[in-house]
Design an enzyme around this catalytic site. Sequence first.
Site, PDB file in Angstrom:
ATOM      1  N   PRO A 135       0.786  -1.227   0.000  1.00  0.00           N
ATOM      2  CA  PRO A 135       0.000   0.000   0.000  1.00  0.00           C
ATOM      3  C   PRO A 135       0.823   1.285   0.000  1.00  0.00           C
ATOM      4  O   PRO A 135       1.825   1.396   0.706  1.00  0.00           O
ATOM      5  CB  PRO A 135      -0.800  -0.092   1.305  1.00  0.00           C
ATOM      6  CG  PRO A 135      -0.880  -1.546   1.588  1.00  0.00           C
ATOM      7  CD  PRO A 135       0.380  -2.158   1.045  1.00  0.00           C
ATOM      8  N   ASN A 136       0.386   2.215  -0.822  1.00  0.00           N
ATOM      9  CA  ASN A 136       0.911   3.580  -0.907  1.00  0.00           C
ATOM     10  C   ASN A 136       2.271   3.692  -1.587  1.00  0.00           C
ATOM     11  O   ASN A 136       2.787   4.801  -1.755  1.00  0.00           O
ATOM     12  CB  ASN A 136       0.980   4.230   0.487  1.00  0.00           C
ATOM     13  CG  ASN A 136      -0.371   4.268   1.161  1.00  0.00           C
ATOM     14  OD1 ASN A 136      -1.335   4.778   0.581  1.00  0.00           O
ATOM     15  ND2 ASN A 136      -0.480   3.690   2.353  1.00  0.00           N
TER      16      ASN A 136
ATOM     17  N   ARG B  96       5.129  10.849  -2.732  1.00  0.00           N
ATOM     18  CA  ARG B  96       4.701  10.658  -1.352  1.00  0.00           C
ATOM     19  C   ARG B  96       5.856  10.975  -0.398  1.00  0.00           C
ATOM     20  O   ARG B  96       6.874  10.281  -0.404  1.00  0.00           O
ATOM     21  CB  ARG B  96       4.267   9.206  -1.159  1.00  0.00           C
ATOM     22  CG  ARG B  96       3.981   8.815   0.259  1.00  0.00           C
ATOM     23  CD  ARG B  96       3.877   7.297   0.387  1.00  0.00           C
ATOM     24  NE  ARG B  96       3.607   6.934   1.762  1.00  0.00           N
ATOM     25  CZ  ARG B  96       3.812   5.723   2.267  1.00  0.00           C
ATOM     26  NH1 ARG B  96       4.285   4.758   1.487  1.00  0.00           N
ATOM     27  NH2 ARG B  96       3.570   5.468   3.527  1.00  0.00           N
TER      28      ARG B  96
ATOM     29  N   TYR C 233      10.819   9.135   1.841  1.00  0.00           N
ATOM     30  CA  TYR C 233      10.921   7.977   0.939  1.00  0.00           C
ATOM     31  C   TYR C 233      11.754   8.233  -0.316  1.00  0.00           C
ATOM     32  O   TYR C 233      11.945   7.321  -1.116  1.00  0.00           O
ATOM     33  CB  TYR C 233       9.512   7.501   0.562  1.00  0.00           C
ATOM     34  CG  TYR C 233       8.720   7.041   1.765  1.00  0.00           C
ATOM     35  CD1 TYR C 233       9.145   5.943   2.516  1.00  0.00           C
ATOM     36  CD2 TYR C 233       7.563   7.707   2.178  1.00  0.00           C
ATOM     37  CE1 TYR C 233       8.442   5.521   3.631  1.00  0.00           C
ATOM     38  CE2 TYR C 233       6.840   7.292   3.289  1.00  0.00           C
ATOM     39  CZ  TYR C 233       7.282   6.206   4.011  1.00  0.00           C
ATOM     40  OH  TYR C 233       6.582   5.782   5.117  1.00  0.00           O
TER      41      TYR C 233
ATOM     42  N   ASN D 286       8.424  -5.058  -0.151  1.00  0.00           N
ATOM     43  CA  ASN D 286       8.187  -3.920   0.731  1.00  0.00           C
ATOM     44  C   ASN D 286       6.688  -3.904   1.014  1.00  0.00           C
ATOM     45  O   ASN D 286       5.902  -3.483   0.164  1.00  0.00           O
ATOM     46  CB  ASN D 286       8.630  -2.604   0.081  1.00  0.00           C
ATOM     47  CG  ASN D 286       8.473  -1.437   1.050  1.00  0.00           C
ATOM     48  OD1 ASN D 286       7.782  -1.542   2.058  1.00  0.00           O
ATOM     49  ND2 ASN D 286       9.097  -0.313   0.729  1.00  0.00           N
TER      50      ASN D 286
ATOM     51  N   ALA E 196       2.749  -0.357   5.095  1.00  0.00           N
ATOM     52  CA  ALA E 196       2.239  -0.420   6.466  1.00  0.00           C
ATOM     53  C   ALA E 196       1.728  -1.811   6.843  1.00  0.00           C
ATOM     54  O   ALA E 196       1.570  -2.114   8.038  1.00  0.00           O
ATOM     55  CB  ALA E 196       1.138   0.621   6.661  1.00  0.00           C
TER      56      ALA E 196
ATOM     57  N   GLU F 181      12.707  -8.591   3.125  1.00  0.00           N
ATOM     58  CA  GLU F 181      11.835  -7.459   3.463  1.00  0.00           C
ATOM     59  C   GLU F 181      12.647  -6.171   3.302  1.00  0.00           C
ATOM     60  O   GLU F 181      13.740  -6.047   3.867  1.00  0.00           O
ATOM     61  CB  GLU F 181      11.380  -7.640   4.914  1.00  0.00           C
ATOM     62  CG  GLU F 181      10.480  -6.546   5.423  1.00  0.00           C
ATOM     63  CD  GLU F 181      10.157  -6.755   6.913  1.00  0.00           C
ATOM     64  OE1 GLU F 181      10.233  -7.894   7.412  1.00  0.00           O
ATOM     65  OE2 GLU F 181       9.855  -5.745   7.573  1.00  0.00           O
TER      66      GLU F 181
ATOM     67  N   HIS G 241      12.608  -1.874   3.357  1.00  0.00           N
ATOM     68  CA  HIS G 241      11.985  -0.583   3.680  1.00  0.00           C
ATOM     69  C   HIS G 241      12.901   0.533   3.240  1.00  0.00           C
ATOM     70  O   HIS G 241      14.100   0.505   3.542  1.00  0.00           O
ATOM     71  CB  HIS G 241      11.711  -0.464   5.181  1.00  0.00           C
ATOM     72  CG  HIS G 241      10.827  -1.555   5.683  1.00  0.00           C
ATOM     73  ND1 HIS G 241       9.480  -1.580   5.411  1.00  0.00           N
ATOM     74  CD2 HIS G 241      11.102  -2.683   6.368  1.00  0.00           C
ATOM     75  CE1 HIS G 241       8.966  -2.685   5.930  1.00  0.00           C
ATOM     76  NE2 HIS G 241       9.929  -3.369   6.517  1.00  0.00           N
TER      77      HIS G 241
ATOM     78  N   ARG H 170      11.607   5.798  13.498  1.00  0.00           N
ATOM     79  CA  ARG H 170      10.387   6.569  13.252  1.00  0.00           C
ATOM     80  C   ARG H 170       9.380   6.321  14.379  1.00  0.00           C
ATOM     81  O   ARG H 170       9.750   6.052  15.505  1.00  0.00           O
ATOM     82  CB  ARG H 170       9.848   6.207  11.859  1.00  0.00           C
ATOM     83  CG  ARG H 170      10.879   6.484  10.754  1.00  0.00           C
ATOM     84  CD  ARG H 170      10.335   6.178   9.384  1.00  0.00           C
ATOM     85  NE  ARG H 170       9.132   6.987   9.100  1.00  0.00           N
ATOM     86  CZ  ARG H 170       8.260   6.711   8.135  1.00  0.00           C
ATOM     87  NH1 ARG H 170       8.451   5.648   7.357  1.00  0.00           N
ATOM     88  NH2 ARG H 170       7.215   7.485   7.939  1.00  0.00           N
TER      89      ARG H 170
HETATM   90  C1  DQA Z   1       7.873   1.609   4.462  1.00  0.00           C
HETATM   91  C2  DQA Z   1       7.770   1.851   5.970  1.00  0.00           C
HETATM   92  C3  DQA Z   1       6.356   1.605   6.472  1.00  0.00           C
HETATM   93  O1  DQA Z   1       6.276   1.866   7.857  1.00  0.00           O
HETATM   94  C4  DQA Z   1       5.383   2.520   5.749  1.00  0.00           C
HETATM   95  O2  DQA Z   1       4.077   2.261   6.172  1.00  0.00           O
HETATM   96  C5  DQA Z   1       5.501   2.464   4.277  1.00  0.00           C
HETATM   97  C6  DQA Z   1       6.825   2.386   3.689  1.00  0.00           C
HETATM   98  C7  DQA Z   1       9.243   1.993   3.906  1.00  0.00           C
HETATM   99  O3  DQA Z   1       9.525   1.611   2.771  1.00  0.00           O
HETATM  100  O4  DQA Z   1      10.011   2.690   4.558  1.00  0.00           O
HETATM  101  O5  DQA Z   1       4.521   2.536   3.557  1.00  0.00           O
HETATM  102  O6  DQA Z   1       7.675   0.218   4.233  1.00  0.00           O
END
Ligand code: DQA
Length: 146
Positions: free
Chosen positions: A10-11, A18, A23, A73, A76, A97, A99, A106
Amino acid sequence: MTDIGVMNGPNLGRLGRRQPEIYGHLGLADIERDLLGEFPEVTFHFFQSNHEGRLIDQLEAWADQGIRRVVLNPGALTHTSYALRDAIEGLELWVVEVHLSNIYRREGFRAHSVIAPVARGQISGLGALGYRLAVRYLLDEAGVEA
Ligand code: DQA
């Protein structure tokens, strides 16, 4: 040719736009292009969705096709999705995984990953480079039978 899935949750389809201060300025397409250029020997399968179930459907589809090495990735969903975790475990995937941000620097809720225990490893805070490093690992180290 080695097949590797690169999945973003997501996102992450809005990367570049964003919160670039967190990011970075690269979009997802930039990151994918970088991987294609860096690893011509890999057949990449890219997938992004904002929907938990679609991510799981895609992991199942990849597993059915014999694609078991995945850079993930989860966005959230990292912090909440037992369903995604169960899929990785049940499908016996080799997941790294990733990020972009350092989830340990954070908000407190980000410091816990429910995915980490079923991942081979985790890269957090190295920006887009994390995707490259994850692919390197999956190429060099992850089970040849995968
Ligand atoms: C993320 C970190 C997560 O906490 C966040 O919700 C994201 C991006 C990162 O790539 O740093 O959407 O996975």
